[in-house]
Design a protein around this motif. Structure first.
Motif, PDB file in Angstrom:
ATOM      1  N   ASN A   1       0.801  -1.240   0.000  1.00 26.22           N
ATOM      2  CA  ASN A   1       0.000   0.000   0.000  1.00 26.22           C
ATOM      3  C   ASN A   1       0.825   1.277   0.000  1.00 26.22           C
ATOM      4  O   ASN A   1       0.258   2.365   0.074  1.00 26.22           O
ATOM      5  CB  ASN A   1      -0.936   0.019   1.211  1.00 26.22           C
ATOM      6  CG  ASN A   1      -1.830  -1.200   1.286  1.00 26.22           C
ATOM      7  OD1 ASN A   1      -1.625  -2.073   2.133  1.00 26.22           O
ATOM      8  ND2 ASN A   1      -2.806  -1.298   0.413  1.00 26.22           N
ATOM      9  N   SER A   2       2.165   1.159  -0.077  1.00 32.08           N
ATOM     10  CA  SER A   2       3.004   2.349   0.059  1.00 32.08           C
ATOM     11  C   SER A   2       4.135   2.370  -0.960  1.00 32.08           C
ATOM     12  O   SER A   2       4.710   1.325  -1.280  1.00 32.08           O
ATOM     13  CB  SER A   2       3.613   2.426   1.467  1.00 32.08           C
ATOM     14  OG  SER A   2       2.617   2.351   2.462  1.00 32.08           O
ATOM     15  N   ILE A   3       4.448   3.588  -1.448  1.00 31.14           N
ATOM     16  CA  ILE A   3       5.579   3.805  -2.347  1.00 31.14           C
ATOM     17  C   ILE A   3       6.364   5.012  -1.844  1.00 31.14           C
ATOM     18  O   ILE A   3       5.787   6.064  -1.555  1.00 31.14           O
ATOM     19  CB  ILE A   3       5.114   4.048  -3.799  1.00 31.14           C
ATOM     20  CG1 ILE A   3       4.547   2.750  -4.401  1.00 31.14           C
ATOM     21  CG2 ILE A   3       6.259   4.569  -4.668  1.00 31.14           C
ATOM     22  CD1 ILE A   3       3.975   2.923  -5.796  1.00 31.14           C
TER      23      ILE A   3
ATOM     24  N   GLU B   1       5.354  19.861  -6.920  1.00 32.07           N
ATOM     25  CA  GLU B   1       4.044  19.373  -7.329  1.00 32.07           C
ATOM     26  C   GLU B   1       4.198  17.935  -7.814  1.00 32.07           C
ATOM     27  O   GLU B   1       4.956  17.672  -8.763  1.00 32.07           O
ATOM     28  CB  GLU B   1       3.460  20.254  -8.436  1.00 32.07           C
ATOM     29  CG  GLU B   1       3.356  21.724  -8.063  1.00 32.07           C
ATOM     30  CD  GLU B   1       2.451  21.970  -6.871  1.00 32.07           C
ATOM     31  OE1 GLU B   1       1.364  21.347  -6.812  1.00 32.07           O
ATOM     32  OE2 GLU B   1       2.823  22.782  -5.991  1.00 32.07           O
ATOM     33  N   LEU B   2       3.513  17.017  -7.142  1.00 35.91           N
ATOM     34  CA  LEU B   2       3.575  15.593  -7.485  1.00 35.91           C
ATOM     35  C   LEU B   2       2.309  15.210  -8.231  1.00 35.91           C
ATOM     36  O   LEU B   2       1.200  15.449  -7.753  1.00 35.91           O
ATOM     37  CB  LEU B   2       3.712  14.758  -6.211  1.00 35.91           C
ATOM     38  CG  LEU B   2       3.554  13.241  -6.350  1.00 35.91           C
ATOM     39  CD1 LEU B   2       4.623  12.661  -7.260  1.00 35.91           C
ATOM     40  CD2 LEU B   2       3.582  12.576  -4.976  1.00 35.91           C
ATOM     41  N   TYR B   3       2.486  14.623  -9.396  1.00 35.60           N
ATOM     42  CA  TYR B   3       1.368  14.162 -10.214  1.00 35.60           C
ATOM     43  C   TYR B   3       1.459  12.640 -10.355  1.00 35.60           C
ATOM     44  O   TYR B   3       2.540  12.106 -10.633  1.00 35.60           O
ATOM     45  CB  TYR B   3       1.413  14.793 -11.611  1.00 35.60           C
ATOM     46  CG  TYR B   3       1.299  16.290 -11.622  1.00 35.60           C
ATOM     47  CD1 TYR B   3       0.065  16.915 -11.794  1.00 35.60           C
ATOM     48  CD2 TYR B   3       2.436  17.089 -11.458  1.00 35.60           C
ATOM     49  CE1 TYR B   3      -0.035  18.312 -11.797  1.00 35.60           C
ATOM     50  CE2 TYR B   3       2.334  18.479 -11.462  1.00 35.60           C
ATOM     51  CZ  TYR B   3       1.106  19.075 -11.630  1.00 35.60           C
ATOM     52  OH  TYR B   3       1.006  20.435 -11.645  1.00 35.60           O
ATOM     53  N   TYR B   4       0.316  11.967 -10.161  1.00 30.36           N
ATOM     54  CA  TYR B   4       0.347  10.515 -10.377  1.00 30.36           C
ATOM     55  C   TYR B   4      -1.034   9.990 -10.744  1.00 30.36           C
ATOM     56  O   TYR B   4      -2.064  10.621 -10.478  1.00 30.36           O
ATOM     57  CB  TYR B   4       0.902   9.791  -9.149  1.00 30.36           C
ATOM     58  CG  TYR B   4      -0.015   9.691  -7.950  1.00 30.36           C
ATOM     59  CD1 TYR B   4      -0.852   8.594  -7.780  1.00 30.36           C
ATOM     60  CD2 TYR B   4      -0.020  10.683  -6.964  1.00 30.36           C
ATOM     61  CE1 TYR B   4      -1.677   8.486  -6.672  1.00 30.36           C
ATOM     62  CE2 TYR B   4      -0.830  10.578  -5.858  1.00 30.36           C
ATOM     63  CZ  TYR B   4      -1.666   9.473  -5.716  1.00 30.36           C
ATOM     64  OH  TYR B   4      -2.478   9.370  -4.619  1.00 30.36           O
TER      65      TYR B   4
ATOM     66  N   ARG C   1      -3.035  15.173  -7.887  1.00 30.41           N
ATOM     67  CA  ARG C   1      -1.970  16.165  -7.725  1.00 30.41           C
ATOM     68  C   ARG C   1      -1.802  16.463  -6.244  1.00 30.41           C
ATOM     69  O   ARG C   1      -2.779  16.710  -5.535  1.00 30.41           O
ATOM     70  CB  ARG C   1      -2.314  17.448  -8.481  1.00 30.41           C
ATOM     71  CG  ARG C   1      -1.323  18.592  -8.241  1.00 30.41           C
ATOM     72  CD  ARG C   1      -1.721  19.811  -9.044  1.00 30.41           C
ATOM     73  NE  ARG C   1      -0.852  20.952  -8.768  1.00 30.41           N
ATOM     74  CZ  ARG C   1      -0.916  22.099  -9.421  1.00 30.41           C
ATOM     75  NH1 ARG C   1      -1.811  22.258 -10.390  1.00 30.41           N
ATOM     76  NH2 ARG C   1      -0.099  23.085  -9.117  1.00 30.41           N
ATOM     77  N   ILE C   2      -0.561  16.436  -5.786  1.00 31.09           N
ATOM     78  CA  ILE C   2      -0.254  16.718  -4.380  1.00 31.09           C
ATOM     79  C   ILE C   2       0.794  17.825  -4.326  1.00 31.09           C
ATOM     80  O   ILE C   2       1.821  17.745  -5.012  1.00 31.09           O
ATOM     81  CB  ILE C   2       0.276  15.460  -3.657  1.00 31.09           C
ATOM     82  CG1 ILE C   2      -0.799  14.370  -3.624  1.00 31.09           C
ATOM     83  CG2 ILE C   2       0.732  15.806  -2.244  1.00 31.09           C
ATOM     84  CD1 ILE C   2      -0.318  13.063  -3.025  1.00 31.09           C
ATOM     85  N   THR C   3       0.526  18.857  -3.534  1.00 38.87           N
ATOM     86  CA  THR C   3       1.497  19.928  -3.310  1.00 38.87           C
ATOM     87  C   THR C   3       2.334  19.589  -2.088  1.00 38.87           C
ATOM     88  O   THR C   3       1.791  19.378  -0.991  1.00 38.87           O
ATOM     89  CB  THR C   3       0.785  21.272  -3.112  1.00 38.87           C
ATOM     90  OG1 THR C   3       0.079  21.607  -4.310  1.00 38.87           O
ATOM     91  CG2 THR C   3       1.793  22.375  -2.804  1.00 38.87           C
ATOM     92  N   ILE C   4       3.644  19.515  -2.264  1.00 43.57           N
ATOM     93  CA  ILE C   4       4.557  19.171  -1.174  1.00 43.57           C
ATOM     94  C   ILE C   4       5.198  20.465  -0.690  1.00 43.57           C
ATOM     95  O   ILE C   4       6.080  21.035  -1.333  1.00 43.57           O
ATOM     96  CB  ILE C   4       5.620  18.167  -1.652  1.00 43.57           C
ATOM     97  CG1 ILE C   4       4.935  16.905  -2.200  1.00 43.57           C
ATOM     98  CG2 ILE C   4       6.580  17.811  -0.530  1.00 43.57           C
ATOM     99  CD1 ILE C   4       5.866  15.956  -2.900  1.00 43.57           C
ATOM    100  N   GLU C   5       4.715  20.937   0.445  1.00 47.47           N
ATOM    101  CA  GLU C   5       5.131  22.236   0.969  1.00 47.47           C
ATOM    102  C   GLU C   5       5.197  22.170   2.490  1.00 47.47           C
ATOM    103  O   GLU C   5       4.215  21.736   3.118  1.00 47.47           O
ATOM    104  CB  GLU C   5       4.130  23.304   0.522  1.00 47.47           C
ATOM    105  CG  GLU C   5       4.521  24.724   0.857  1.00 47.47           C
ATOM    106  CD  GLU C   5       3.472  25.712   0.349  1.00 47.47           C
ATOM    107  OE1 GLU C   5       3.798  26.893   0.223  1.00 47.47           O
ATOM    108  OE2 GLU C   5       2.316  25.286   0.108  1.00 47.47           O
TER     109      GLU C   5
ATOM    110  N   TYR D   1       8.976  11.798  -0.664  1.00 46.07           N
ATOM    111  CA  TYR D   1       7.563  11.769  -0.256  1.00 46.07           C
ATOM    112  C   TYR D   1       7.107  10.322  -0.174  1.00 46.07           C
ATOM    113  O   TYR D   1       7.413   9.506  -1.051  1.00 46.07           O
ATOM    114  CB  TYR D   1       6.694  12.528  -1.258  1.00 46.07           C
ATOM    115  CG  TYR D   1       5.286  12.766  -0.773  1.00 46.07           C
ATOM    116  CD1 TYR D   1       4.998  13.798   0.113  1.00 46.07           C
ATOM    117  CD2 TYR D   1       4.235  11.951  -1.193  1.00 46.07           C
ATOM    118  CE1 TYR D   1       3.709  14.025   0.567  1.00 46.07           C
ATOM    119  CE2 TYR D   1       2.944  12.171  -0.748  1.00 46.07           C
ATOM    120  CZ  TYR D   1       2.685  13.202   0.138  1.00 46.07           C
ATOM    121  OH  TYR D   1       1.406  13.418   0.586  1.00 46.07           O
ATOM    122  N   LEU D   2       6.376  10.008   0.896  1.00 45.01           N
ATOM    123  CA  LEU D   2       5.835   8.666   1.077  1.00 45.01           C
ATOM    124  C   LEU D   2       4.349   8.681   0.754  1.00 45.01           C
ATOM    125  O   LEU D   2       3.573   9.362   1.420  1.00 45.01           O
ATOM    126  CB  LEU D   2       6.056   8.185   2.518  1.00 45.01           C
ATOM    127  CG  LEU D   2       5.483   6.804   2.859  1.00 45.01           C
ATOM    128  CD1 LEU D   2       6.155   5.710   2.025  1.00 45.01           C
ATOM    129  CD2 LEU D   2       5.619   6.509   4.348  1.00 45.01           C
TER     130      LEU D   2
END
Length: 204
Positions: A33-35, A53-56, A66-70, A76-77
């Motif tokens: 369940n994790s990457i 900005e992480l896109y997957y 889309r996840i903003t890493i701030e 990032y897990l």
């Protein structure tokens, strides 16, 4: 006749552009369940990076996320993912002037897990006075959580009070959809269960 006098000197500074793309994006499956993702900051950036900005998306549901890493970090897990599923990732750096180019896409597959649902449409009928044929269909594809390596057919006399733990077990190849139990007591009702398993273990 010729040039006139020069004007007063004016100093002008060029605007900073958006960041270049991050480099060396990599990912590793931690479990089903994790990457864990990691990358390097852009090699040349004249502006402060405010976030990544992480896109997957995934190969099963094809939902774009889309996840903003701030504040910005270089790893990032991702958790709560689907077992045995390929995910596609890209990362971009963002400054106050905007978002830069995204990295090339990488693919990471989560690890397998046990099936989360039992085989479907399990049925049994008597062939003769001491044999029962059991038939079933595989668990739903989205609940298999890996490559099915086989099935267990379990049976016990109905009046014995035996549950799954006490039932007789037979292992059947993953390609089979039926199994005939022989040598049963005459005119006796039996309880029958079927479960699927992967290399990780048995499902319900």
């Amino acid at each position: 006749i010729g040039d006139g006098p020069y004007s007063e000197v004016v100093q002008v500074k060029t605007q900073q552009g958006v960041p270049e793309q991050p480099t060396n994006l990599q990912g590793d499956a931690i479990d089903a369940n994790s990457i864990q993702l990691r990358w390097d900051a852009p090699e040349a950036s004249s502006d402060t990076i405010r976030s990544y900005e992480l896109y997957y998306n995934d190969s099963l549901r094809r939902q774009n996320v889309r996840i903003t890493i701030e504040p910005p970090t270089n790893s990032y897990l991702l958790e709560d993912l689907t077992p045995n599923t390929v995910y596609h990732f890209r990362v971009a750096a963002k400054s106050q002037r905007g978002e830069g180019a995204r990295t090339p896409t990488i693919q990471v597959r989560t690890l397998e897990y046990v099936p989360s649902a039992p085989p479907q449409d399990v049925r049994g009928h008597a062939l003769d006075y001491s044999s029962i044929e059991v038939r079933w269909l595989p668990p739903p594809a989205e609940a298999q959580n890996g490559v099915l390596t086989g099935y267990r057919v379990l049976y016990a006399r109905r009046n014995s009070g035996a549950g799954v733990e006490e039932a007789t077990r037979v292992t059947v190849d993953a390609s089979q959809r039926s199994y005939t139990v022989h040598g049963l007591a005459t005119w006796t009702e039996y309880r029958v269960w079927v479960l699927a398993f992967t290399s990780v273990g048995e499902g319900p």
